[in-house]
Design a protein around this motif. Structure first.
Motif, mmCIF file in Angstrom:
data_model
loop_
_atom_site.group_PDB
_atom_site.id
_atom_site.type_symbol
_atom_site.label_atom_id
_atom_site.label_comp_id
_atom_site.label_asym_id
_atom_site.label_seq_id
_atom_site.Cartn_x
_atom_site.Cartn_y
_atom_site.Cartn_z
ATOM 1 N N ASP A 447 0.723 -1.169 -0.208
ATOM 2 C CA ASP A 447 -0.120 0.065 0.085
ATOM 3 C C ASP A 447 0.915 1.069 0.132
ATOM 4 N N ARG A 448 0.095 2.356 -0.509
ATOM 5 C CA ARG A 448 1.188 3.763 -0.360
ATOM 6 C C ARG A 448 1.513 4.116 0.883
ATOM 7 N N ASP A 449 0.578 3.962 1.968
ATOM 8 C CA ASP A 449 0.895 4.318 3.128
ATOM 9 C C ASP A 449 2.177 3.485 4.000
ATOM 10 N N ILE A 450 2.517 2.420 3.188
ATOM 11 C CA ILE A 450 3.674 1.849 3.922
ATOM 12 C C ILE A 450 5.057 2.213 3.466
ATOM 13 N N HIS A 451 5.155 3.262 2.498
ATOM 14 C CA HIS A 451 6.162 3.958 1.853
ATOM 15 C C HIS A 451 6.071 5.388 1.852
ATOM 16 N N VAL A 452 7.165 5.945 2.166
ATOM 17 C CA VAL A 452 7.152 7.375 1.824
ATOM 18 C C VAL A 452 8.421 7.709 1.205
ATOM 19 N N SER A 453 8.537 8.748 0.213
ATOM 20 C CA SER A 453 9.634 9.173 -0.452
ATOM 21 C C SER A 453 10.643 9.835 0.447
ATOM 22 N N GLY A 454 11.826 9.683 -0.183
ATOM 23 C CA GLY A 454 13.054 10.384 0.577
ATOM 24 C C GLY A 454 13.257 12.019 -0.106
ATOM 25 N N HIS A 455 12.746 12.203 -1.295
ATOM 26 C CA HIS A 455 13.136 13.364 -1.972
ATOM 27 C C HIS A 455 12.075 14.524 -1.774
ATOM 28 N N ALA A 456 12.679 15.668 -2.094
ATOM 29 C CA ALA A 456 11.699 16.946 -1.833
ATOM 30 C C ALA A 456 10.534 17.127 -2.845
ATOM 31 N N SER A 457 9.594 17.279 -2.468
ATOM 32 C CA SER A 457 8.552 17.761 -3.600
ATOM 33 C C SER A 457 8.630 19.086 -4.061
ATOM 34 N N ILE A 458 7.802 19.711 -4.804
ATOM 35 C CA ILE A 458 7.659 21.060 -5.228
ATOM 36 C C ILE A 458 7.637 21.933 -4.174
ATOM 37 N N GLU A 459 6.748 21.732 -3.148
ATOM 38 C CA GLU A 459 6.706 22.689 -1.884
ATOM 39 C C GLU A 459 8.092 22.900 -1.200
ATOM 40 N N GLU A 460 8.713 21.642 -1.071
ATOM 41 C CA GLU A 460 9.980 21.710 -0.302
ATOM 42 C C GLU A 460 11.047 22.255 -0.886
ATOM 43 N N GLN A 461 11.079 22.166 -2.484
ATOM 44 C CA GLN A 461 12.015 22.800 -3.298
ATOM 45 C C GLN A 461 11.889 24.051 -3.043
ATOM 46 N N LYS A 462 10.529 24.825 -3.093
ATOM 47 C CA LYS A 462 10.351 26.141 -2.875
ATOM 48 C C LYS A 462 10.778 26.711 -1.692
ATOM 49 N N LEU A 463 10.625 25.843 -0.657
ATOM 50 C CA LEU A 463 11.230 26.417 0.651
ATOM 51 C C LEU A 463 12.752 26.500 0.723
ATOM 52 N N MET A 464 13.344 25.322 -0.013
ATOM 53 C CA MET A 464 14.875 25.370 -0.182
ATOM 54 C C MET A 464 15.315 26.784 -0.938
ATOM 55 N N LEU A 465 14.758 26.858 -2.049
ATOM 56 C CA LEU A 465 15.131 28.087 -2.707
ATOM 57 C C LEU A 465 14.821 29.418 -2.115
ATOM 58 N N ARG A 466 13.838 29.450 -1.423
ATOM 59 C CA ARG A 466 13.550 30.779 -0.617
ATOM 60 C C ARG A 466 14.425 30.883 0.668
ATOM 61 N N LEU A 467 14.846 29.947 1.480
ATOM 62 C CA LEU A 467 15.899 30.015 2.450
ATOM 63 C C LEU A 467 17.180 30.353 1.980
ATOM 64 N N VAL A 468 17.394 29.809 0.908
ATOM 65 C CA VAL A 468 19.042 29.829 0.367
ATOM 66 C C VAL A 468 19.198 31.324 -0.450
ATOM 67 N N ASN A 469 17.913 31.727 -1.166
ATOM 68 C CA ASN A 469 18.030 32.874 -2.125
ATOM 69 C C ASN A 469 19.410 32.904 -2.919
#
Length: 642
Positions: A447-469
Motif C-alpha cells: 500500500d502507498r501508506d507503507i512507503h514515503v519518498s526520501g526526496h523533496a517535492s515542489i513545496e519543499e523545493q520552494k522552501l529550499m529556494l526561498r531559504l537560500v536565495n
C-alpha cells in the motif's frame, strides 16, 4: 446620487419648501431606499446621501511619516529577497562545476568543483544497468577527467551513504587516492566497501567531520556540512565557500519536520547562508513533479502497526537496506507484537550492524535470530527483514519466492510487505517476483501508506529556494524532465530565468559573482562492472553481447584455392539467434551461394591479402542477410587459402 446632489447645488430652488424639494428629488429616483409617499424618511435618507457625498470628495489625509516607512519596508524586502548585493562583484575569482554523472539519469552522482589551483569531488556514486547491458551488474562513472586533474584534487566530499553517491568509491581508489571527508555513517559504509575490495589500507584517508563546523580543505575551499533529512540517516547539505562566493549543494533531501531520530533538517544554517548571500544553489530534482509535500517518515508507523496487528503468520518485510529508519520502525513493531527478528541479505545485515555499532539505532541483541532457527519457531513469532524489494534476481526475497533460498521458503500463511517505491525500469522485475510470491499462496502488502519518498517535492523545493536565495541556480540529480520542472519552480520563487542553466554530464559551468556560463565539455560516460569478480567489462564486449542478443551470430569456415579462387569444399556455416534449427540446412546452402558469388566477383589480387579478403567477405554476407532478414548479425569468417 452624486450627480443628483451636484445638480441641486448648481440650481438652488429657493422658492420651494425644503420638504417639497426633497420630495421632488426622490420622485426623480424611483429606486431610492425610501418608500414613495413617505415624506419624513426620504428627508433623512437624502441628508445622509449629501453628507456621504461630501465625505467622498474630501480625500483621506496621507501621513507622510507612514508613507516613508512603506518605502523603507519595500526596500527592506528587496534587500531580503535579493541579498546578492553582498557578493563581491569586483572579485575576479571563479569556480568551475563539472557533473560527471547524475544528470539525465537517476543515480551515478559525481561532480567536480574546481578553482584555478585546486579541485574537490562531491560524491562518487554508481548506477544500475538497463536490460540491454547483458552481464553488467553496475555502472560507475568514467574517471577520464579525474585522471587529467588528479594533481589538483585535494579531497572527496561525501553528502550521504546511498549507493548512488558512494558506490563507485572502491573503483576510484583502486587507481587514485585522495583524502575523504564525511560524517561517520557514510565513512563507515565506505570502509566496508574498501574491506570487500581488499582496500583496507584506504581507510587511512578518512577524515570524519562535525556538522555545523567549517573545515578548510586545501587552500581554496571552506566547507560546512549541514544536517538534512532523507531516506538514510546522517545525510548532509554542503556550504562550499570559495573566493568567488558560497555555493550550496543540497545533496539528496526532503524537509521532514518529525523525523524518527528527532533531528530535523538544519533550516537555520541554510537561512544563515541565504542571508549572507549565496552565489549558486545546486538542488535535488528527483521528485520535482510531485505537488504534494513529501510525508514524514513517521507517517509509515500506523500502516506498519496495522500490518503486524492483522498478520496471522510470518511477516516478511522488504525495503531498501539503506533505509535505516524504515527498518528501525518495522523492528519496533515486530517487538511490540512479540516477534523475533531475522535479518537476511548481506547488505541489510551489514547496514543494520553498522547503524547499531555507531548508535544510530539501538536494539537488544537477544531479539535477533539466525535464518536456520526460523523453521523451528512458531510463525506468529517471526519477523523477517530482507532485501529484494526491487525484484533483483539475486536478492534474498526473489530466491525465497522461487524456492531457492537455503533456509526460508514462502508459505501461504506468510504476509509479504514491500515497503518501497519501484525504481523506474524495475517494474517488470517486481511484477515477475510478485507472480512467484502469489503462486506460493502468500499475501502481498504494498500500500502507498507503507512507503514515503526520501526526496523533496515542489513545496519543499520552494522552501529550499526561498531559504537560500541564490543568485544562480543549477538543478541536479535527475532526468531532464526533472531538472526542467525544477527550473520552473525556481522561476516561480524569484530566480531570473537567465540565472538558471540546465546541465548535462560533462558540461563545465563557470560561476563568478557577475556571471554563469558554459565553458567547455569534458569526456564522460559509464564504465561497465561485473560484480561477481569486481572487474571492468570493456565497451566492445558489451556491444558484442548486445549484437548477439539482438541480431545473432553467423560463423563461416571457408577453404579457398589460391590458384583459381574457388572453394575447395562446401563451407561450414553455423548460426545462433538468426534462423530456427530446422532451417539450418537451407541457410547454409544460401550462404554457400553468397560466398560463391563473392569469389567470382572479387577484385583481382584480393586473395593475396588475407585480412582484406575476410573483411570483404564479411561485408558481402552482412549485406545479403540485411536484405533478406533486416538484421545485422555478428559475422565471424574463418578463411583458409591453400
Amino acid at each position: 446620487m452624486a450627480e443628483e446632489t451636484t445638480e441641486v447645488q448648481q440650481k438652488p430652488q429657493t422658492d420651494r419648501k425644503p420638504n417639497q424639494n426633497r420630495r421632488n428629488n426622490n420622485n426623480r429616483r424611483p429606486n431610492a431606499n425610501a418608500k414613495t409617499g413617505d415624506e419624513k424618511k426620504p428627508a433623512a435618507n437624502n441628508n445622509r446621501s449629501r453628507s456621504g457625498s461630501r465625505g467622498r470628495k474630501q480625500s483621506t489625509p496621507v501621513d507622510e511619516n507612514l508613507k516613508a516607512f512603506v518605502v523603507k519596508n519595500q526596500e527592506s524586502h528587496k534587500q531580503r529577497l535579493n541579498p546578492h548585493y553582498k557578493l563581491d562583484l569586483n572579485s575576479k575569482a571563479k569556480v568551475r562545476i563539472t557533473p560527471l554523472g547524475g544528470l539525465g539519469e537517476i543515480g551515478g552522482n559525481i561532480a567536480v568543483f574546481e578553482t584555478e589551483n585546486e579541485a574537490i569531488l562531491i560524491d562518487v556514486g554508481m548506477s544500475f544497468p538497463d536490460g540491454e547491458m547483458h552481464g553488467v551488474d553496475i555502472l560507475i562513472p568514467d574517471f577520464s577527467y579525474i585522471r587529467e586533474i588528479k594533481n589538483k584534487i585535494v579531497g572527496v566530499i561525501i553528502t550521504h551513504a546511498h549507493e548512488d553517491h558512494i558506490g563507485a568509491m572502491p573503483y576510484l581508489y583502486k587507481e587514485m587516492q585522495f583524502p575523504i571527508y564525511g560524517t561517520p555513517l557514510p565513512l563507515a559504509m565506505i570502509g566496508n566497501k574498501f574491506d570487500e575490495h581488499h582496500l583496507k589500507d584506504c581507510r587511512r584517508f578518512f577524515n570524519p567531520i562535525e556538522k555545523r563546523q567549517v573545515y578548510k580543505i586545501g587552500n581554496d575551499f571552506e566547507i560546512e556540512w549541514m544536517h538534512m533529512t532523507h531516506s538514510i540517516v546522517d545525510s548532509s547539505a554542503l556550504a562550499i565557500t570559495t573566493e568567488a562566493g558560497t555555493i550550496i549543494h543540497t545533496g539528496d533531501f526532503k524537509i521532514d519536520h518529525t523525523p524518527v531520530d528527532g533531528y530535523p533538517a538544519d533550516l537555520h544554517r541554510l537561512a544563515h547562508y541565504g542571508d549572507k548571500g549565496v552565489l549558486c544553489l545546486l538542488s535535488d530534482s528527483t521528485n520535482s513533479h510531485n505537488p504534494n509535500p513529501t510525508p514524514s517518515e513517521l507517517t509509515v508507523a500506523p500502516a506498519l502497526d496495522r500490518v503486524f496487528y492483522r498478520a496471522e503468520g510470518r511477516v516478511i518485510l522488504s525495503t531498501f537496506s539503506s533505509n535505516i529508519h524504515r527498518v528501525y520502525q518495522a523492528i519496533q513493531y515486530g517487538i511490540k507484537y512479540g516477534r523475533k527478528v531475522c535479518v537476511i541479505g548481506r547488505s541489510m545485515e551489514r547496514n543494520i550492524e553498522i547503524a547499531m555499532q555507531y548508535d544510530y539505532i539501538r536494539f537488544p541483541k537477544n531479539i535477533f535470530v539466525d535464518a536456520e532457527e526460523v523453521s523451528r519457531m512458531n510463525d506468529k513469532d517471526v519477523l523477517i527483514v530482507t532485501t529484494g524489494s526491487q525484484g533483483e534476481a539475486n536478492s534474498a526475497l526473489f530466491r525465497m519466492s522461487i524456492g531457492e533460498h537455503r533456509h526460508i521458503k514462502i508459505k501461504p500463511t506468510d504476509l509479504i510487505v514491500l515497503s518501497s517505491r519501484p525504481i523506474p525500469g524495475n517494474e517488470g522485475s517486481i511484477s515477475n517476483m510478485m507472480n512467484f510470491i502469489q503462486r506460493c499462496g502468500a499475501q502481498v502488502a504494498m500500500d502507498r501508506d507503507i512507503h514515503v519518498s526520501g526526496h523533496a517535492s515542489i513545496e519543499e523545493q520552494k522552501l529550499m529556494l526561498r531559504l537560500v536565495n541564490p543568485k544562480f541556480f543549477l538543478p541536479v540529480h535527475g532526468e531532464f524532465n526533472h531538472v526542467m520542472k525544477h527550473k520552473e519552480t525556481a522561476i516561480m520563487c524569484g530566480v531570473p530565468e537567465r540565472n538558471i542553466l540546465l546541465m548535462t554530464d560533462g558540461e563545465q559551468i563557470e560561476v563568478a559573482p557577475k556571471y554563469m556560463r558554459k565553458v567547455k565539455t569534458v569526456k564522460t560516460g559509464k564504465t561497465y562492472i561485473d560484480n561477481q569478480n569486481n572487474l571492468e567489462i570493456e565497451d566492445d564486449i558489451v556491444i558484442d553481447r548486445q549484437k548477439l542478443a539482438n541480431d545473432g551470430v553467423v560463423m563461416l569456415v571457408v577453404e579457398v584455392s589460391e590458384q583459381d579462387g574457388k572453394m575447395l569444399n562446401k563451407p561450414k556455416v553455423t548460426s545462433f539467434g538468426l534462423v530456427a534449427d530446422k532451417k539450418d540446412k537451407a541457410f547454409a546452402k544460401e550462404m554457400e551461394d553468397v560466398i560463391e558469388h563473392f569469389l567470382i566477383n572479387m577484385k583481382p589480387g584480393l586473395i593475396n591479402n588475407h585480412k582484406a579478403f575476410e573483411a570483404d567477405l564479411r561485408q558481402a554476407v552482412r549485406k545479403h542477410i540485411y536484405r533478406r532478414m533486416k538484421k545485422y548479425p555478428l559475422i565471424v569468417p574463418h578463411t583458409f587459402i591453400h
